[in-house]
Design a protein around this motif. Structure first.
Motif, mmCIF file in Angstrom:
data_model
loop_
_atom_site.group_PDB
_atom_site.id
_atom_site.type_symbol
_atom_site.label_atom_id
_atom_site.label_comp_id
_atom_site.label_asym_id
_atom_site.label_seq_id
_atom_site.Cartn_x
_atom_site.Cartn_y
_atom_site.Cartn_z
ATOM 1 N N ALA A 118 0.842 -1.204 0.000
ATOM 2 C CA ALA A 118 0.000 0.000 0.000
ATOM 3 C C ALA A 118 0.875 1.252 0.000
ATOM 4 O O ALA A 118 0.568 2.228 -0.694
ATOM 5 C CB ALA A 118 -0.926 -0.014 1.203
ATOM 6 N N LYS A 119 1.955 1.238 0.758
ATOM 7 C CA LYS A 119 2.870 2.381 0.799
ATOM 8 C C LYS A 119 3.462 2.651 -0.585
ATOM 9 O O LYS A 119 3.513 3.790 -1.041
ATOM 10 C CB LYS A 119 3.987 2.123 1.813
ATOM 11 N N LYS A 120 3.888 1.587 -1.263
ATOM 12 C CA LYS A 120 4.433 1.737 -2.622
ATOM 13 C C LYS A 120 3.383 2.317 -3.569
ATOM 14 O O LYS A 120 3.684 3.171 -4.398
ATOM 15 C CB LYS A 120 4.907 0.383 -3.165
ATOM 16 N N MET A 121 2.156 1.811 -3.433
ATOM 17 C CA MET A 121 1.093 2.278 -4.313
ATOM 18 C C MET A 121 0.776 3.750 -4.069
ATOM 19 O O MET A 121 0.542 4.505 -5.016
ATOM 20 C CB MET A 121 -0.163 1.429 -4.134
ATOM 21 N N ARG A 122 0.781 4.182 -2.817
ATOM 22 C CA ARG A 122 0.534 5.601 -2.515
ATOM 23 C C ARG A 122 1.642 6.472 -3.111
ATOM 24 O O ARG A 122 1.374 7.564 -3.614
ATOM 25 C CB ARG A 122 0.415 5.811 -1.007
ATOM 26 N N GLU A 123 2.866 5.999 -3.063
ATOM 27 C CA GLU A 123 3.975 6.745 -3.666
ATOM 28 C C GLU A 123 3.791 6.844 -5.181
ATOM 29 O O GLU A 123 4.002 7.900 -5.769
ATOM 30 C CB GLU A 123 5.302 6.085 -3.328
ATOM 31 N N GLU A 124 3.390 5.733 -5.803
ATOM 32 C CA GLU A 124 3.151 5.741 -7.244
ATOM 33 C C GLU A 124 1.990 6.667 -7.594
ATOM 34 O O GLU A 124 2.062 7.420 -8.559
ATOM 35 C CB GLU A 124 2.849 4.326 -7.751
ATOM 36 N N GLN A 125 0.948 6.622 -6.786
ATOM 37 C CA GLN A 125 -0.210 7.480 -7.037
ATOM 38 C C GLN A 125 0.206 8.949 -7.006
ATOM 39 O O GLN A 125 -0.253 9.745 -7.822
ATOM 40 C CB GLN A 125 -1.299 7.229 -6.004
ATOM 41 N N GLY A 126 1.068 9.308 -6.086
ATOM 42 C CA GLY A 126 1.543 10.681 -5.988
ATOM 43 C C GLY A 126 2.263 11.144 -7.241
ATOM 44 O O GLY A 126 2.254 12.335 -7.563
ATOM 45 N N GLN A 127 2.870 10.213 -7.976
ATOM 46 C CA GLN A 127 3.573 10.562 -9.208
ATOM 47 C C GLN A 127 2.630 10.671 -10.407
ATOM 48 O O GLN A 127 3.021 11.177 -11.452
ATOM 49 C CB GLN A 127 4.661 9.535 -9.484
#
Length: 141
Positions: A118-127
């Motif tokens: 989930a943390k990785k996905m939130r970082e990707e979403q931010g990009q």
């Protein structure tokens, strides 16, 4: 002058008596929404759509929340508008850990495979997003 004042006072009195009476003690039912505008980074709209379809929308459904309405905008500075109903209206803002948010988070973690994913996905979403803006609204009965 006095005649004009008398006419204005009479008109105001009539307008006041013609207005529907609403009790100040009774809360009127209304629906509250979060409205978010998004501008995507170049070539990232499809990735956002895939993530929404695979993770965010199913997490909401599994948590028992109404689905968000996604509107692709045809003009203006924003690419997309997401309209979400806020269960329980403004009462949902009484805490940082609302039961709806907790239910969505639990379902999201199941779908993605845990907190690290989930943390990785939130970082990707931010990009994916260059800019965003959020408003809150409600309807009147």
């Amino acid at each position: 002058m006095i005649r004009k004042l008398t006419i204005a006072l009479a008109a105001a009195s009539f307008a006041f008596t013609a207005a529907p009476a609403i009790s100040q003690d009774t809360e009127q039912p209304r629906t509250t929404y979060s409205i978010e505008f998004l501008r995507f980074a170049p070539d990232k709209a499809d990735t956002w759509t895939e993530m929404n379809d695979k993770y965010w929308a199913p997490a909401a459904k599994n948590a028992g929340l109404k689905p968000a309405q996604v509107h692709w905008l045809m003009d203006g500075e924003w690419d997309l508008m997401v309209v979400r109903e806020i269960p329980r209206g403004l009462a949902a803002f009484d805490t940082h850990a609302s039961r709806e948010r907790a239910a969505w988070q639990a379902e999201f973690l199941k779908l993605v495979g845990g907190e690290e994913a989930a943390k990785k996905m939130r970082e990707e979403q931010g990009q994916l997003i260059d800019a965003s803006m959020r408003f809150f609204s409600h309807t009147h009965p």
